[in-house]
Design an enzyme around this catalytic site. Structure first.
Site, PDB file in Angstrom:
ATOM      1  N   SER A 280       0.979  -1.350   0.156  1.00  0.00           N
ATOM      2  CA  SER A 280      -0.103   0.023   0.003  1.00  0.00           C
ATOM      3  C   SER A 280       0.993   1.307  -0.084  1.00  0.00           C
ATOM      4  CB  SER A 280      -0.944   0.095   1.287  1.00  0.00           C
ATOM      5  OG  SER A 280      -1.468   1.350   1.403  1.00  0.00           O
TER       6      SER A 280
ATOM      7  N   TYR B   7      -2.307  -1.466  10.405  1.00  0.00           N
ATOM      8  CA  TYR B   7      -2.244  -1.392   9.014  1.00  0.00           C
ATOM      9  C   TYR B   7      -0.813  -0.924   8.522  1.00  0.00           C
ATOM     10  CZ  TYR B   7      -3.893  -0.989   3.992  1.00  0.00           C
ATOM     11  OH  TYR B   7      -4.057  -1.199   2.712  1.00  0.00           O
TER      12      TYR B   7
HETATM   13  C1  BGC Z   1      -6.275   1.588   2.130  1.00  0.00           C
HETATM   14  C2  BGC Z   1      -7.322   2.456   1.697  1.00  0.00           C
HETATM   15  C3  BGC Z   1      -6.952   3.880   1.611  1.00  0.00           C
HETATM   16  C4  BGC Z   1      -5.784   4.091   0.489  1.00  0.00           C
HETATM   17  C5  BGC Z   1      -5.424   5.282   0.171  1.00  0.00           C
HETATM   18  C6  BGC Z   1      -5.263   1.780   0.871  1.00  0.00           C
HETATM   19  O1  BGC Z   1      -4.100   1.049   1.277  1.00  0.00           O
HETATM   20  O2  BGC Z   1      -6.774   0.242   2.043  1.00  0.00           O
HETATM   21  O3  BGC Z   1      -8.274   2.377   2.768  1.00  0.00           O
HETATM   22  O4  BGC Z   1      -8.280   4.551   0.952  1.00  0.00           O
HETATM   23  O5  BGC Z   1      -4.841   3.122   0.933  1.00  0.00           O
HETATM   24  O6  BGC Z   1      -5.125   5.962   1.347  1.00  0.00           O
END
Ligand code: BGC
Length: 255
Positions: free
Chosen positions: A143, A156
């Protein structure tokens, strides 16, 4: 077709980005192990779509937080098509909570799915490749939050930052075995993980303001990059992160 004759396992491929990756792999000529945790019906549907493309598919359930379950998943994936060439660690979850409200249960759920699962799935895959003396490719779906802070999503972010360092470390350790490993870092992609946000116009608008390309990403924006990283065209790429975020990460303006 970039992946003719290859077999691929995609974790968390019953829906969202994982589903798009599984289908794209099949379009590129690969046979696909579809993995799910909570959505067996959707996984069967993805399997049927892959078969409709003329490729072989199997759907296997697993709990990525359990090492024995992960080992079984890799073993069953190998058995399904007689070999496994590419592992895509896609499955991921997030929980929105102020830091002081995070429970042990939610912390474990996020870290187990997003970091422990990929760690031990990769370990089982590498042991299998070692035994077969084969090269291989590993692609982790991370991410933008492997680098970028995301208040209320600290577990996360910790999991994705951990995935980034796992990728960098393993690129060195696995290179002598002919195995490459890379991350893809999606920004805001329209998938079930974002359902709440997508239905909140104020939050959605605020997010769109941060994205220079002025739209959410689509799962296909990610799966096309996975197809590239999984192919021989990417043989010299390892240990890196490909950010796919419409410009979100480095967007800053004063006005
Ligand atoms: C998350 C989303 C978030 C996006 C941008 C992703 O990794 O799962 O919830 O909107 O990042 O911030």
């Amino acid at each position: 077709m970039k992946l003719s004759g290859k077999t691929v396992l995609v974790t968390g491929s019953s829906q969202g980005i994982g589903q798009a990756i599984a289908l794209r792999m099949a379009q590129e000529g690969a046979d696909v192990v579809v993995n799910y945790h909570s959505h067996p019906g959707e996984a069967d549907d993805v399997k049927a779509q892959i078969e409709g493309l003329g490729r072989r598919a199997v759907a296997i359930g697993a709990d990525l937080g359990s090492v024995s379950s992960v080992n079984q998943l890799i073993a069953d994936g190998v058995t399904a098509f007689g070999k496994l060439d590419i592992l895509v660690n896609n499955a991921g979850v997030e929980k929105n909570a102020a830091f002081w409200d995070v429970t042990e249960k939610d912390y474990d759920f996020v870290l187990n799915t997003n970091l422990k699962g990929p760690f031990f799935a990769t370990q089982a895959f590498v042991k299998y490749l070692q035994g077969r003396k084969s090269p291989g490719k590993i692609i982790n779906i991370s991410s933008v939050h492997e680098d970028l802070p995301f208040p209320h999503f600290t577990a996360y972010c910790a999991s994705k930052g951990g995935l980034k360092m796992m990728t960098r470390n393993l690129s060195i350790e696995l290179a002598p075995l002919g195995i490459t490993i890379n991350n893809i870092a999606p920004g805001a992609i329209e998938t079930p993980i974002n359902t709440a946000l997508l239905h909140d116009p104020a939050k959605l608008n605020a997010l769109l303001q941060n994205i220079p390309l002025q739209r959410l990403g689509q799962p296909g924006d990610i799966s096309s990059a996975v197809a590239f990283l999984a192919s021989p065209e990417a043989d010299y790429i390892t240990g890196t992160t490909l950010v796919i975020d419409g410009g979100l990460t480095w967007n800053y303006s004063e006005q």
